[in-house]
Design a protein around this motif. Structure first.
Motif, PDB file in Angstrom:
ATOM      1  N   THR A   1       0.828  -1.213   0.000  1.00  0.00           N
ATOM      2  CA  THR A   1       0.000   0.000   0.000  1.00  0.00           C
ATOM      3  C   THR A   1       0.863   1.266   0.000  1.00  0.00           C
ATOM      4  N   VAL A   2       1.368   1.627   1.174  1.00  0.00           N
ATOM      5  CA  VAL A   2       2.107   2.891   1.295  1.00  0.00           C
ATOM      6  C   VAL A   2       3.327   2.915   0.369  1.00  0.00           C
ATOM      7  N   VAL A   3       4.166   1.859   0.454  1.00  0.00           N
ATOM      8  CA  VAL A   3       5.383   1.834  -0.345  1.00  0.00           C
ATOM      9  C   VAL A   3       5.048   1.834  -1.839  1.00  0.00           C
ATOM     10  N   SER A   4       4.070   1.015  -2.230  1.00  0.00           N
ATOM     11  CA  SER A   4       3.729   0.933  -3.657  1.00  0.00           C
ATOM     12  C   SER A   4       3.165   2.243  -4.183  1.00  0.00           C
ATOM     13  N   LEU A   5       2.316   2.881  -3.359  1.00  0.00           N
ATOM     14  CA  LEU A   5       1.772   4.177  -3.798  1.00  0.00           C
ATOM     15  C   LEU A   5       2.912   5.137  -4.089  1.00  0.00           C
ATOM     16  N   GLY A   6       3.921   5.117  -3.217  1.00  0.00           N
ATOM     17  CA  GLY A   6       5.071   6.010  -3.415  1.00  0.00           C
ATOM     18  C   GLY A   6       5.886   5.635  -4.632  1.00  0.00           C
ATOM     19  N   THR A   7       6.193   4.334  -4.763  1.00  0.00           N
ATOM     20  CA  THR A   7       7.110   3.948  -5.846  1.00  0.00           C
ATOM     21  C   THR A   7       6.444   3.975  -7.223  1.00  0.00           C
ATOM     22  N   THR A   8       5.103   3.984  -7.279  1.00  0.00           N
ATOM     23  CA  THR A   8       4.464   4.081  -8.607  1.00  0.00           C
ATOM     24  C   THR A   8       4.199   5.537  -8.997  1.00  0.00           C
ATOM     25  N   LEU A   9       4.549   6.472  -8.119  1.00  0.00           N
ATOM     26  CA  LEU A   9       4.329   7.890  -8.461  1.00  0.00           C
ATOM     27  C   LEU A   9       5.016   8.300  -9.765  1.00  0.00           C
ATOM     28  N   PRO A  10       6.286   7.868 -10.032  1.00  0.00           N
ATOM     29  CA  PRO A  10       6.892   8.268 -11.307  1.00  0.00           C
ATOM     30  C   PRO A  10       6.073   7.806 -12.521  1.00  0.00           C
ATOM     31  N   GLU A  11       5.601   6.549 -12.485  1.00  0.00           N
ATOM     32  CA  GLU A  11       4.793   6.052 -13.602  1.00  0.00           C
ATOM     33  C   GLU A  11       3.508   6.878 -13.726  1.00  0.00           C
ATOM     34  N   ALA A  12       2.888   7.151 -12.571  1.00  0.00           N
ATOM     35  CA  ALA A  12       1.636   7.907 -12.601  1.00  0.00           C
ATOM     36  C   ALA A  12       1.879   9.301 -13.161  1.00  0.00           C
ATOM     37  N   PHE A  13       2.970   9.928 -12.708  1.00  0.00           N
ATOM     38  CA  PHE A  13       3.312  11.283 -13.172  1.00  0.00           C
ATOM     39  C   PHE A  13       3.497  11.298 -14.690  1.00  0.00           C
ATOM     40  N   VAL A  14       4.333  10.372 -15.164  1.00  0.00           N
ATOM     41  CA  VAL A  14       4.635  10.330 -16.599  1.00  0.00           C
ATOM     42  C   VAL A  14       3.368  10.027 -17.403  1.00  0.00           C
ATOM     43  N   SER A  15       2.572   9.064 -16.931  1.00  0.00           N
ATOM     44  CA  SER A  15       1.402   8.647 -17.704  1.00  0.00           C
ATOM     45  C   SER A  15       0.336   9.728 -17.754  1.00  0.00           C
ATOM     46  N   VAL A  16       0.078  10.370 -16.629  1.00  0.00           N
ATOM     47  CA  VAL A  16      -0.959  11.402 -16.625  1.00  0.00           C
ATOM     48  C   VAL A  16      -0.509  12.589 -17.482  1.00  0.00           C
ATOM     49  N   MET A  17       0.760  12.967 -17.363  1.00  0.00           N
ATOM     50  CA  MET A  17       1.286  14.054 -18.197  1.00  0.00           C
ATOM     51  C   MET A  17       1.144  13.690 -19.672  1.00  0.00           C
ATOM     52  N   ALA A  18       1.517  12.436 -20.000  1.00  0.00           N
ATOM     53  CA  ALA A  18       1.471  11.995 -21.391  1.00  0.00           C
ATOM     54  C   ALA A  18       0.038  12.044 -21.912  1.00  0.00           C
ATOM     55  N   ALA A  19      -0.913  11.567 -21.089  1.00  0.00           N
ATOM     56  CA  ALA A  19      -2.310  11.556 -21.529  1.00  0.00           C
ATOM     57  C   ALA A  19      -2.805  12.990 -21.739  1.00  0.00           C
ATOM     58  N   PHE A  20      -2.451  13.896 -20.826  1.00  0.00           N
ATOM     59  CA  PHE A  20      -2.859  15.295 -20.949  1.00  0.00           C
ATOM     60  C   PHE A  20      -2.267  15.934 -22.200  1.00  0.00           C
ATOM     61  N   MET A  21      -1.028  15.552 -22.523  1.00  0.00           N
ATOM     62  CA  MET A  21      -0.348  16.167 -23.657  1.00  0.00           C
ATOM     63  C   MET A  21      -0.725  15.508 -24.971  1.00  0.00           C
ATOM     64  N   GLY A  22      -1.659  14.580 -24.936  1.00  0.00           N
ATOM     65  CA  GLY A  22      -2.108  13.960 -26.182  1.00  0.00           C
ATOM     66  C   GLY A  22      -1.204  12.830 -26.636  1.00  0.00           C
ATOM     67  N   ASN A  23      -0.471  12.195 -25.716  1.00  0.00           N
ATOM     68  CA  ASN A  23       0.332  11.019 -26.060  1.00  0.00           C
ATOM     69  C   ASN A  23      -0.143   9.821 -25.248  1.00  0.00           C
TER      70      ASN A  23
END
Lengths: 303, 355
Positions: free
Chosen positions: B66-88
């Motif tokens: 839970t806690v550790v995974s939420l933290g360690t998946t933040l980079p993927e979440a950051f990149v993916s949400v940015m990519a989706a917003f930017m049309g990629n």
């Protein structure tokens, strides 16, 4: 083109007028000069108990302010008239930004012009509350006039040609901005640079992936073709058209950097008419460019 | 231009410009600092998790999931949400699926080879089903538009909302299982060899450690890539190595620290949790930002690879009645991962991170 210039006799408003007088508008343009007396400055005589003396003094001040505003408007109208543009004046009182928006709607203008703070990095950030509100809520195109950078004089004067930067992404609003640029009667020394920005995710260097991908490469080819198309359209009517395809994490950052690099004195960009949600989600690009650009910014909105 | 440390870490353009101007020696210095941040951060976090588990009675595997995974998946979440917003949007989907494959095949495979990983069957049996279930649901929802004959299949926005709702459900049910699990079995029955920290200090170490890991990974990837680019390493090699593992660096460092400190069960939790979160959180949030187009190669290459790895993991959980993952199971996961990478290169399949 029907233009509304909001003016208050201040340094910034004077600058906006100077800019407007030099702006290469189409010949049949008309100008409405508007001054709004800020209602917050005056005590509402009906809501506060005043002695007869106080009331008289208040009226006198109000009268003086109106007279001064009218005199300023008349003087400005003379200058606009001398430029060969049809001109009318309006004097209103109330909330300044709100009255500007109401006047724009009543007259169904094409463009609202407001002055903003200067060019130092800190002041550049401060768009000014009136300019900011007009930019955010106006359904019409907005020209935000900023003081020229140090060492530059107002464009349109001798030795200071118009260097226009058009932010272009082939969307409907961007095509509208392109049309407007094409309609400007620019001279031989003036130039227009069309800039398209392709955004990519640079966090964790995902951009290296994207560059390698065929889908991205196709996207880039399509963007280049659209950019070339825009340049061809402008070439018909304007001299000195160049183009630039940039890539980066933020479109507004790239546009501002491009404007800085080429010493632009006007950035033109298209922007969608906005609902509250759109303002929240999409407003950042227009707002960022308007706030941080080193020069005046013309935000073109669809009819 | 003067920049603050916060701008450097938070503002992408500032970080890029900063890295581009540095000499190779300074870049090497930055890499050393990033690696220290990553490993110290991971150590602190593991220390925090271990004591937190003892203080609260929560199994370590659950805190890992839970806690550790939420933290360690933040980079993927950051990149993916940015990519989706930017049309990629393809990049967004690729990040989620690619990370599931790398986390389970490479990182967990490696952990299994290096250490005997004990498993809390009560918890793992349940969260393991969620892990496989989320991935299967993703594939089913991706196949439906294909079966309907849609020429350009997408994961619609409602799928994103559904995944995010399931994420909340997952976190809640994990909490419930953790409470039952901690009553049913006293975890590993190990003796406390040191004085326990206060709960506040535990949390400080967990969160502080996570922040250090994230900052380290965020700075290490551009600095290392910049050196490689300057040395003339081809883009595709950089993309397949440091960029590919960049967002999984936090999981990798956590796994290394957990094995080193003798708590590999945190890694199991982290990997199971990261797989679920990559599906529900990363792909879910990205789909909410913008509908995700599904490239063709996902159907014949990336989705099958993900399912083979996840079902292998699931089968191992059921098989291991002794309560420990076997080394050969790690070798199998690593082998599948290696075949996936080699086949991808040999068949020239675009990586799971397309535009």
């Amino acid at each position: 083109m029907k233009i509304l210039l909001a003016t208050d006799g201040s340094e910034y408003a004077g600058m906006a007028l100077d800019y407007l007088l030099r702006f290469p508008f189409p010949e049949d343009s008309s100008v409405i000069l508007l001054t709004v007396i800020d209602k917050r400055v005056f005590v509402d005589a009906e809501s506060v108990e005043l002695t007869a003396e106080q009331s008289e003094a208040l009226h006198a001040v109000h009268h003086t302010v109106r007279e001064e505003a009218q005199a300023f408007l008349d003087m400005a109208a003379q200058r606009v008239g001398a430029r060969g543009l049809a001109v009318t004046v309006q004097l209103r009182s109330g909330d300044v930004a709100e009255e500007i928006l109401i006047a724009a709607e009543e007259a169904q203008v094409d463009l609202v012009v407001v002055g903003s703070h200067g060019h130092s990095p800190v002041r550049r950030f401060m768009l000014g509350s009136i300019a900011n509100r007009v930019l955010t809520y106006s359904p019409y195109s907005v020209l935000i006039v900023k003081q020229p950078e140090a060492g530059h004089s107002l464009p349109g004067l001798e030795g200071e040609p118009w260097r226009v930067l058009l932010a272009y992404d082939d969307s409907a609003p961007a095509r509208k901005a392109l049309e407007l640029c094409a309609s400007l009667p620019l001279g031989a020394g003036d130039s227009v640079e069309v800039v398209t920005v392709l955004t990519l995710v640079t966090g964790f260097r995902q951009d290296i992936y994207q560059h390698l991908n065929p889908v991205w490469q196709q996207k880039k080819i399509a963007a280049k073709a659209a950019l070339d198309g825009a340049v061809v359209k402008l070439h018909g009517s304007l001299p000195g058209v160049t183009s630039q395809l940039r890539e980066g994490a933020s479109s507004s950052h790239e546009i501002i950097e491009a404007a800085e690099e080429s010493g632009s004195n006007l950035v033109v960009l298209g922007s969608e008419g906005k609902s509250a949600l759109q303002r929240l989600v999409q407003g950042s690009f227009t707002g960022n460019v308007a706030r941080h650009a080193p020069c005046s910014v013309l935000v073109v909105r669809e009819d | 231009m003067e920049v603050s440390l916060l701008q450097l870490i938070g503002d992408e353009a500032v970080l890029q410009a900063f890295v581009a101007e540095l000499s190779i020696a300074s870049l090497l210095g930055i890499i050393v600092v990033s690696i220290v941040l990553l490993s110290k951060g991971a150590d602190w976090m593991i220390d925090g998790v271990v004591d937190l588990a003892e203080r609260t009675g929560m199994p370590k595997i659950v805190i890992g999931a839970t806690v550790v995974s939420l933290g360690t998946t933040l980079p993927e979440a950051f990149v993916s949400v940015m990519a989706a917003f930017m049309g990629n949007p393809g990049l967004a989907l690729g990040n989620g699926v690619g990370s599931i494959i790398a986390d389970t095949g490479l990182i967990f495979g490696l952990t299994c080879v290096l250490a005997a990983v004990p498993m809390n069957r009560f918890i793992l049996n349940r969260t393991g089903w969620v892990q496989v279930g989320a991935a299967v649901l993703l594939v089913v929802l991706a196949v439906i538009p294909l079966l309907r004959g849609d020429p350009e299949p997408v994961l619609e926005r409602w799928v994103g909302f559904l995944f995010l709702a399931l994420l909340v459900g997952y976190l809640y049910i994990t909490y419930v299982w953790a409470r039952q699990g901690s009553v049913m079995l006293l975890e590993e029955g190990e003796e406390t060899a040191h004085e326990l920290m206060s709960i506040g200090k535990c949390w400080l170490l967990v969160i502080g450690g996570l922040v250090m890991i994230l900052v380290g990974a965020r700075v290490l990837v551009p600095a290392a890539s910049e050196i490689a680019l300057r040395l003339g390493v081809p883009d595709d090699v950089i993309a397949a190595t440091m960029v590919a593992f960049g967002t999984s660096l936090p999981e990798l460092m956590t796994a290394i620290a957990a094995v080193r400190k003798g708590h590999p069960e945190i890694t199991v939790g982290n990997i199971v949790g990261a797989d679920v979160l990559n599906c529900l959180f990363v792909i879910g949030a990205a789909a909410v930002a913008s509908p995700l187009a599904i490239p063709e190669n996902f159907y014949y290459f990336h989705f099958p690879a993900m399912l083979v790895i996840l079902f292998s993991f699931r089968v191992f959980i059921s098989m291991n009645r002794s309560g420990v993952f076997h080394r050969w199971q790690g070798i199998w996961l690593l082998a599948v991962y290696t075949v996936y990478v080699v086949l991808g290169f040999a068949l020239n399949v675009e990586s799971a991170h397309p535009v």
